[in-house]
Design a protein around this motif. Structure first.
Motif, PDB file in Angstrom:
ATOM      1  N   LEU A  32       0.831  -1.209   0.000  1.00  0.00           N
ATOM      2  CA  LEU A  32       0.000   0.000   0.000  1.00  0.00           C
ATOM      3  C   LEU A  32       0.865   1.259   0.000  1.00  0.00           C
ATOM      4  O   LEU A  32       0.589   2.222  -0.724  1.00  0.00           O
ATOM      5  CB  LEU A  32      -0.920  -0.005   1.224  1.00  0.00           C
ATOM      6  CG  LEU A  32      -2.002  -1.086   1.269  1.00  0.00           C
ATOM      7  CD1 LEU A  32      -2.689  -1.095   2.627  1.00  0.00           C
ATOM      8  CD2 LEU A  32      -3.033  -0.867   0.170  1.00  0.00           C
ATOM      9  N   LEU A  33       1.914   1.238   0.819  1.00  0.00           N
ATOM     10  CA  LEU A  33       2.798   2.404   0.910  1.00  0.00           C
ATOM     11  C   LEU A  33       3.527   2.656  -0.415  1.00  0.00           C
ATOM     12  O   LEU A  33       3.655   3.799  -0.861  1.00  0.00           O
ATOM     13  CB  LEU A  33       3.802   2.190   2.041  1.00  0.00           C
ATOM     14  CG  LEU A  33       4.682   3.374   2.433  1.00  0.00           C
ATOM     15  CD1 LEU A  33       3.836   4.535   2.919  1.00  0.00           C
ATOM     16  CD2 LEU A  33       5.677   2.947   3.510  1.00  0.00           C
ATOM     17  N   SER A  34       3.998   1.579  -1.038  1.00  0.00           N
ATOM     18  CA  SER A  34       4.726   1.730  -2.306  1.00  0.00           C
ATOM     19  C   SER A  34       3.823   2.277  -3.403  1.00  0.00           C
ATOM     20  O   SER A  34       4.221   3.159  -4.175  1.00  0.00           O
ATOM     21  CB  SER A  34       5.317   0.381  -2.732  1.00  0.00           C
ATOM     22  OG  SER A  34       6.268  -0.072  -1.804  1.00  0.00           O
ATOM     23  N   PHE A  35       2.596   1.764  -3.488  1.00  0.00           N
ATOM     24  CA  PHE A  35       1.651   2.293  -4.469  1.00  0.00           C
ATOM     25  C   PHE A  35       1.381   3.782  -4.208  1.00  0.00           C
ATOM     26  O   PHE A  35       1.338   4.603  -5.134  1.00  0.00           O
ATOM     27  CB  PHE A  35       0.333   1.522  -4.406  1.00  0.00           C
ATOM     28  CG  PHE A  35       0.285   0.321  -5.300  1.00  0.00           C
ATOM     29  CD1 PHE A  35       0.443   0.445  -6.675  1.00  0.00           C
ATOM     30  CD2 PHE A  35       0.079  -0.945  -4.770  1.00  0.00           C
ATOM     31  CE1 PHE A  35       0.400  -0.666  -7.500  1.00  0.00           C
ATOM     32  CE2 PHE A  35       0.038  -2.062  -5.590  1.00  0.00           C
ATOM     33  CZ  PHE A  35       0.198  -1.926  -6.961  1.00  0.00           C
ATOM     34  N   GLY A  36       1.201   4.112  -2.931  1.00  0.00           N
ATOM     35  CA  GLY A  36       0.877   5.491  -2.596  1.00  0.00           C
ATOM     36  C   GLY A  36       1.998   6.465  -2.841  1.00  0.00           C
ATOM     37  O   GLY A  36       1.764   7.659  -3.089  1.00  0.00           O
ATOM     38  N   LEU A  37       3.243   5.990  -2.801  1.00  0.00           N
ATOM     39  CA  LEU A  37       4.395   6.886  -2.961  1.00  0.00           C
ATOM     40  C   LEU A  37       4.874   6.998  -4.401  1.00  0.00           C
ATOM     41  O   LEU A  37       5.847   7.718  -4.660  1.00  0.00           O
ATOM     42  CB  LEU A  37       5.548   6.400  -2.073  1.00  0.00           C
ATOM     43  CG  LEU A  37       5.368   6.584  -0.569  1.00  0.00           C
ATOM     44  CD1 LEU A  37       6.519   5.949   0.186  1.00  0.00           C
ATOM     45  CD2 LEU A  37       5.237   8.067  -0.206  1.00  0.00           C
ATOM     46  N   ILE A  38       4.232   6.313  -5.334  1.00  0.00           N
ATOM     47  CA  ILE A  38       4.668   6.365  -6.735  1.00  0.00           C
ATOM     48  C   ILE A  38       4.741   7.795  -7.275  1.00  0.00           C
ATOM     49  O   ILE A  38       5.726   8.165  -7.937  1.00  0.00           O
ATOM     50  CB  ILE A  38       3.750   5.479  -7.611  1.00  0.00           C
ATOM     51  CG1 ILE A  38       4.020   4.000  -7.328  1.00  0.00           C
ATOM     52  CG2 ILE A  38       3.959   5.776  -9.101  1.00  0.00           C
ATOM     53  CD1 ILE A  38       3.087   3.054  -8.053  1.00  0.00           C
ATOM     54  N   PRO A  39       3.742   8.664  -6.995  1.00  0.00           N
ATOM     55  CA  PRO A  39       3.855  10.043  -7.519  1.00  0.00           C
ATOM     56  C   PRO A  39       4.943  10.880  -6.852  1.00  0.00           C
ATOM     57  O   PRO A  39       5.263  11.972  -7.327  1.00  0.00           O
ATOM     58  CB  PRO A  39       2.473  10.647  -7.227  1.00  0.00           C
ATOM     59  CG  PRO A  39       1.570   9.494  -6.962  1.00  0.00           C
ATOM     60  CD  PRO A  39       2.441   8.446  -6.351  1.00  0.00           C
ATOM     61  N   PHE A  40       5.518  10.383  -5.767  1.00  0.00           N
ATOM     62  CA  PHE A  40       6.434  11.213  -4.987  1.00  0.00           C
ATOM     63  C   PHE A  40       7.906  10.856  -5.183  1.00  0.00           C
ATOM     64  O   PHE A  40       8.784  11.598  -4.733  1.00  0.00           O
ATOM     65  CB  PHE A  40       6.094  11.106  -3.497  1.00  0.00           C
ATOM     66  CG  PHE A  40       4.740  11.637  -3.142  1.00  0.00           C
ATOM     67  CD1 PHE A  40       4.564  12.978  -2.851  1.00  0.00           C
ATOM     68  CD2 PHE A  40       3.635  10.795  -3.127  1.00  0.00           C
ATOM     69  CE1 PHE A  40       3.311  13.474  -2.531  1.00  0.00           C
ATOM     70  CE2 PHE A  40       2.382  11.285  -2.808  1.00  0.00           C
ATOM     71  CZ  PHE A  40       2.214  12.627  -2.513  1.00  0.00           C
ATOM     72  N   GLY A  41       8.210   9.717  -5.784  1.00  0.00           N
ATOM     73  CA  GLY A  41       9.610   9.360  -5.941  1.00  0.00           C
ATOM     74  C   GLY A  41       9.784   8.021  -6.608  1.00  0.00           C
ATOM     75  O   GLY A  41       8.821   7.277  -6.823  1.00  0.00           O
ATOM     76  N   VAL A  42      11.052   7.686  -6.906  1.00  0.00           N
ATOM     77  CA  VAL A  42      11.352   6.448  -7.620  1.00  0.00           C
ATOM     78  C   VAL A  42      11.591   5.280  -6.672  1.00  0.00           C
ATOM     79  O   VAL A  42      11.630   4.128  -7.104  1.00  0.00           O
ATOM     80  CB  VAL A  42      12.586   6.634  -8.530  1.00  0.00           C
ATOM     81  CG1 VAL A  42      12.289   7.645  -9.618  1.00  0.00           C
ATOM     82  CG2 VAL A  42      13.804   7.062  -7.713  1.00  0.00           C
ATOM     83  N   ASN A  43      11.792   5.560  -5.388  1.00  0.00           N
ATOM     84  CA  ASN A  43      11.937   4.487  -4.409  1.00  0.00           C
ATOM     85  C   ASN A  43      11.344   4.942  -3.078  1.00  0.00           C
ATOM     86  O   ASN A  43      10.867   6.078  -2.948  1.00  0.00           O
ATOM     87  CB  ASN A  43      13.409   4.068  -4.245  1.00  0.00           C
ATOM     88  CG  ASN A  43      14.301   5.229  -3.847  1.00  0.00           C
ATOM     89  OD1 ASN A  43      14.027   5.950  -2.885  1.00  0.00           O
ATOM     90  ND2 ASN A  43      15.387   5.438  -4.604  1.00  0.00           N
TER      91      ASN A  43
END
Length: 312
Positions: A55-66
């Motif tokens: 969930l966290l990785s999906f949510g952070l996609i617009p904010f960075g590459v990792n």
């Protein structure tokens, strides 16, 4: 980041369904309960980490590459009061879901342990008032009750094994030694901490059928581990007879407390029959290569989501 989120999501689904179902139906855990218990713990930890991490990785996609870039970028946007150029509703929803789920699991774990400690403290106080020490058995208390009752009462500085008068009248000397050794094993090996962790998982996700399956399986494994310790004191048939005698009797909590016991009378899962069968017809222990394979699987389950989050 997208690939990491997908892999973690697939891993979370596997650890939420097929893997626990397979493990709970397998026969080999009775051959090496300690190894099986480690595997159950790794499944629970890796499953929770994979769920939240996906969930966290999906949510952070617009904010960075990792993960680290995403968290740093998100923090900067929060401080500045801005959003990325094209914020996604799905991304925001995923971030909120990750924070809610993680907070819910951690708060429920803390509440479960806090509630159990309060109940244990109250129970120890009642036992101190209503019981007598058993001669020649340090740390063992006897309550005046007709039903055969035996359980351990853990504490940070003071623990006790509690037996009823009915139990002393029901069992012979060797059977009583077996029961006391079994309860002492629970205390020495800190089984209450493992049980509380899985109880917390189940109470946090009561609609999640795998959580109930895991709690039952772990409860049986810790009983088998305590049985294995008691087998060092008495022979298998004596221990099996003691388990059958105590387990077949209708037990009640003589103090009316709300302390959860792994082998308590209200547990809906059969914790007696598999143990008696295991003692009457002992299965061979797992070979060394199988033990190493299970241990490696447990380590891999813990390392995989961690590495995916750190390196993805």
């Amino acid at each position: 980041m997208f690939a990491t989120a997908v892999i973690l999501g697939v891993l979370a689904v596997l650890l939420a369904g097929p893997v626990p179902i397979w493990l709970s139906a397998a026969a080999w855990p009775a051959r090496s309960p300690a190894v099986a218990l480690v595997l159950w713990q790794s499944i629970a930890l890796a499953g929770g980490l994979s769920m939240i991490g996906s969930l966290l990785s999906f949510g952070l996609i617009p904010f960075g590459v990792n993960l680290f870039d995403g968290i740093r970028s998100l923090g900067g946007h929060l401080v500045a009061g801005t959003l990325p150029d094209e914020p996604s509703f799905v991304a925001v929803l995923m971030l909120c879901s990750a924070m809610i789920l993680g907070s819910h699991l951690l708060l429920n774990l803390a509440a479960t342990f806090s509630r159990a400690e309060r109940q244990h403290r109250r129970h120890r106080h009642l036992i101190g008032l209503l019981s007598q020490p058993l001669a020649d058995h340090s740390g063992t208390r006897v309550i005046e009750h007709d039903a055969p009752v035996a359980y351990c009462l853990p504490g940070a500085t003071r623990s006790a094994t509690v037996l009823s008068r009915g139990l002393l009248q029901l069992l012979d000397a060797e059977q009583l030694r077996a029961v006391i050794a079994h309860e002492h094993a629970h205390l020495i090996q800190k089984h209450h901490l493992v049980l509380l962790a899985f109880k917390s998982w189940h109470s946090a996700l009561p609609w999640f059928p795998i959580a109930n399956r895991a709690e039952n399986a772990v409860a049986l494994l810790v009983e088998m581990l305590a049985d294995d310790q008691a087998r060092r004191v008495v022979d298998d048939r004596t221990l099996a007879t003691a388990i059958a005698l105590v387990g077949s009797a209708h037990q009640v909590d003589p103090l009316g407390t709300d302390v959860e016991l792994a082998d308590g009378p209200d547990h809906p899962f059969d914790l007696v029959t598999p143990r008696v069968r295991r003692l009457i017809s002992p299965p061979p222990p797992l070979p060394a290569e199988a033990v190493l394979a299970v241990a490696a699987s447990a380590a891999t389950l813990l390392l995989l989501p961690t590495l995916l989050l750190l390196l993805g």
